[in-house]
Design a protein around this motif. Structure first.
Motif, PDB file in Angstrom:
ATOM      1  N   VAL A  22       0.870  -1.180   0.000  1.00 57.76           N
ATOM      2  CA  VAL A  22       0.000   0.000   0.000  1.00 57.76           C
ATOM      3  C   VAL A  22       0.901   1.222   0.000  1.00 57.76           C
ATOM      4  O   VAL A  22       1.748   1.364   0.887  1.00 57.76           O
ATOM      5  CB  VAL A  22      -0.918   0.043   1.235  1.00 57.76           C
ATOM      6  CG1 VAL A  22      -1.820   1.275   1.188  1.00 57.76           C
ATOM      7  CG2 VAL A  22      -1.739  -1.226   1.353  1.00 57.76           C
ATOM      8  N   THR A  23       0.758   2.091  -0.996  1.00 55.75           N
ATOM      9  CA  THR A  23       1.573   3.301  -1.047  1.00 55.75           C
ATOM     10  C   THR A  23       0.702   4.525  -0.783  1.00 55.75           C
ATOM     11  O   THR A  23      -0.447   4.587  -1.218  1.00 55.75           O
ATOM     12  CB  THR A  23       2.275   3.460  -2.402  1.00 55.75           C
ATOM     13  OG1 THR A  23       1.299   3.711  -3.417  1.00 55.75           O
ATOM     14  CG2 THR A  23       3.059   2.206  -2.760  1.00 55.75           C
ATOM     15  N   GLY A 109      -1.097  -0.970  -4.258  1.00 51.37           N
ATOM     16  CA  GLY A 109      -2.264  -0.111  -4.107  1.00 51.37           C
ATOM     17  C   GLY A 109      -1.836   1.327  -3.872  1.00 51.37           C
ATOM     18  O   GLY A 109      -0.873   1.582  -3.134  1.00 51.37           O
ATOM     19  N   PHE A 110      -2.559   2.267  -4.491  1.00 47.56           N
ATOM     20  CA  PHE A 110      -2.201   3.684  -4.399  1.00 47.56           C
ATOM     21  C   PHE A 110      -3.292   4.456  -3.659  1.00 47.56           C
ATOM     22  O   PHE A 110      -4.431   4.534  -4.128  1.00 47.56           O
ATOM     23  CB  PHE A 110      -2.009   4.278  -5.795  1.00 47.56           C
ATOM     24  CG  PHE A 110      -0.828   3.728  -6.532  1.00 47.56           C
ATOM     25  CD1 PHE A 110       0.403   4.377  -6.503  1.00 47.56           C
ATOM     26  CD2 PHE A 110      -0.928   2.548  -7.258  1.00 47.56           C
ATOM     27  CE1 PHE A 110       1.498   3.871  -7.181  1.00 47.56           C
ATOM     28  CE2 PHE A 110       0.160   2.030  -7.936  1.00 47.56           C
ATOM     29  CZ  PHE A 110       1.381   2.692  -7.901  1.00 47.56           C
ATOM     30  N   ALA A 185      -8.261   7.615  -9.940  1.00 47.77           N
ATOM     31  CA  ALA A 185      -6.992   7.233  -9.310  1.00 47.77           C
ATOM     32  C   ALA A 185      -7.084   6.844  -7.841  1.00 47.77           C
ATOM     33  O   ALA A 185      -6.411   5.898  -7.417  1.00 47.77           O
ATOM     34  CB  ALA A 185      -5.979   8.359  -9.476  1.00 47.77           C
ATOM     35  N   PRO A 186      -7.859   7.537  -6.988  1.00 49.48           N
ATOM     36  CA  PRO A 186      -7.833   7.188  -5.569  1.00 49.48           C
ATOM     37  C   PRO A 186      -8.197   5.728  -5.318  1.00 49.48           C
ATOM     38  O   PRO A 186      -9.235   5.245  -5.761  1.00 49.48           O
ATOM     39  CB  PRO A 186      -8.886   8.131  -4.964  1.00 49.48           C
ATOM     40  CG  PRO A 186      -8.902   9.305  -5.881  1.00 49.48           C
ATOM     41  CD  PRO A 186      -8.705   8.719  -7.254  1.00 49.48           C
ATOM     42  N   GLY A 187      -7.306   5.012  -4.644  1.00 50.47           N
ATOM     43  CA  GLY A 187      -7.577   3.631  -4.295  1.00 50.47           C
ATOM     44  C   GLY A 187      -7.333   2.630  -5.398  1.00 50.47           C
ATOM     45  O   GLY A 187      -7.703   1.459  -5.275  1.00 50.47           O
ATOM     46  N   VAL A 188      -6.691   3.025  -6.488  1.00 45.63           N
ATOM     47  CA  VAL A 188      -6.469   2.096  -7.589  1.00 45.63           C
ATOM     48  C   VAL A 188      -5.321   1.145  -7.237  1.00 45.63           C
ATOM     49  O   VAL A 188      -4.418   1.484  -6.469  1.00 45.63           O
ATOM     50  CB  VAL A 188      -6.164   2.865  -8.900  1.00 45.63           C
ATOM     51  CG1 VAL A 188      -4.735   3.400  -8.916  1.00 45.63           C
ATOM     52  CG2 VAL A 188      -6.411   1.991 -10.114  1.00 45.63           C
ATOM     53  N   VAL A 189      -5.385  -0.073  -7.792  1.00 47.77           N
ATOM     54  CA  VAL A 189      -4.323  -1.067  -7.622  1.00 47.77           C
ATOM     55  C   VAL A 189      -3.737  -1.358  -9.000  1.00 47.77           C
ATOM     56  O   VAL A 189      -4.486  -1.566  -9.964  1.00 47.77           O
ATOM     57  CB  VAL A 189      -4.848  -2.370  -6.991  1.00 47.77           C
ATOM     58  CG1 VAL A 189      -3.728  -3.404  -6.869  1.00 47.77           C
ATOM     59  CG2 VAL A 189      -5.453  -2.093  -5.615  1.00 47.77           C
TER      60      VAL A 189
END
Length: 342
Positions: A22-23, A109-110, A185-189
């Motif tokens: 998780v980044t 995960g971003f 983008a938020p929460g994309v893997v």
């Protein structure tokens, strides 16, 4: 505190075991990031997952490093928390550093520093990736977390704030879909291999990042279009939910109008990003056509709604977005015109 790597467990002890990274990319996020880390502390269903959290500090000047170090001292035992400093300003540089630093060789995960994952987010993100090896990137549902009651126009403007719920059924974002879509983008893997195969270095990107003067952005969409144009599939996974924390100032009308126009400014470059590089010169040749078409749309929209635009804030934002779209191929000329006004 020196701006280096902070780890609860020695990196060597987990390097061959990490399944999911998780980044969190942050800039001056000392006040925001505790809320994100608190949610990651609460993750459930991770008993069979070796996972880590990597905070990438994108040249912050606040207490971000100190805050993360405090959390690292008392981090959960089934995971590790690491701090990485990226001196080059820009979220894309931070994401590159995140990918390079990830100990997972597969799933990354971003999260942004205002994205609060549901308590099963890690488990569901990992499960979906493992069950669907052909999927190179996938996103989920993004809810709004507000500090006060939403304004009456919130439903009309929430898309500009990256609030999206695309349903409870998983589906593939196909390149052939009309309209063509990609996950926000938020929460994309994204799989590390997918990133390495599809995402170009920063100097080859069409969109450098958000311009604070015009609010033009779109680098996240560009990244997703590159993946969608590859052999990899891009999916919606509704079991991954996050809450995007929207502070009150981002709901003010002046800010939203500027943000809406910024979305419009981004359209020309995100349009180009949808195509393969060899196709882009042909799309550029169509710029006069797009400009004429978009200008006529603005005139038509204004004439149809001029009586209510002053009262309907959602339509005012839509008009601003359309105006920005007209200017989008000529954004530098727009910036020059605004500078001369001052």
């Amino acid at each position: 505190m020196s701006k280096a790597c902070v780890s609860l467990k020695p990196i060597e002890s987990m390097a061959s075991q990490v399944h999911f990274t998780v980044t969190i990319c942050t800039y001056n996020g000392a006040e925001r990031i505790p809320e994100v880390l608190d949610q990651l502390q609460k993750q459930v269903g991770t008993e069979a997952i070796e996972w880590e959290v990597v905070v990438v500090d994108n040249n912050s000047s606040d207490r971000t490093a100190e805050v993360v170090a405090g959390y690292a001292q008392n981090w959960r035992k089934d995971s590790q928390l690491r701090y990485i400093f990226e001196p080059k300003q820009g979220v894309f540089y931070a994401r590159i550093k995140a990918v390079e630093s990830a100990q997972s060789n597969d799933l990354i995960g971003f999260l942004d520093d205002d994205n609060l994952p549901a308590e099963n987010w890690v488990a569901e993100a990992f499960r979906f990736g493992k069950e669907n090896p052909q999927v190179g990137a996938y996103g989920g549902i993004i809810h709004a977390k507000l500090d006060e009651n939403p304004p009456p126009y919130f439903e009309q403007v929430k898309g500009y704030l990256t609030i999206f719920n695309r349903g409870k059924t998983a589906f593939c974002y196909k390149r052939s879909d009309k309209p063509r879509r990609v996950p926000p983008a938020p929460g994309v893997v994204i799989r590390k291999k997918t990133w390495e195969e599809t995402i170009p270095p920063p100097e080859k990107l069409l969109i450098a990042g958000r311009d604070e003067k015009t609010m033009a952005a779109g680098e996240d969409a560009e990244m997703m279009f590159y993946i969608q144009n590859s052999k990899w599939e891009v999916w919606h996974n509704p079991k991954m939910e996050i809450w995007h924390h929207i502070p009150p100032h981002r709901l003010e009308k002046d800010y939203l109008l500027k943000l809406a126009r910024g979305y419009g400014f981004s359209i020309h470059l995100t349009r180009l990003a949808r195509y393969y590089p060899w196709q882009r010169p042909f799309i550029l040749l169509l710029t006069p056509f797009y400009t004429l078409r978009d200008s006529l749309k603005v005139v038509n929209y204004y004439l149809r709604h001029k009586e209510i635009i002053a009262k309907d804030f959602g339509k005012a934002c839509e008009l601003e977005c359309m105006i920005g779209q007209v200017y989008s191929p000529f954004i530098k000329l727009y910036e020059l015109r605004e500078a001369l006004k001052k």
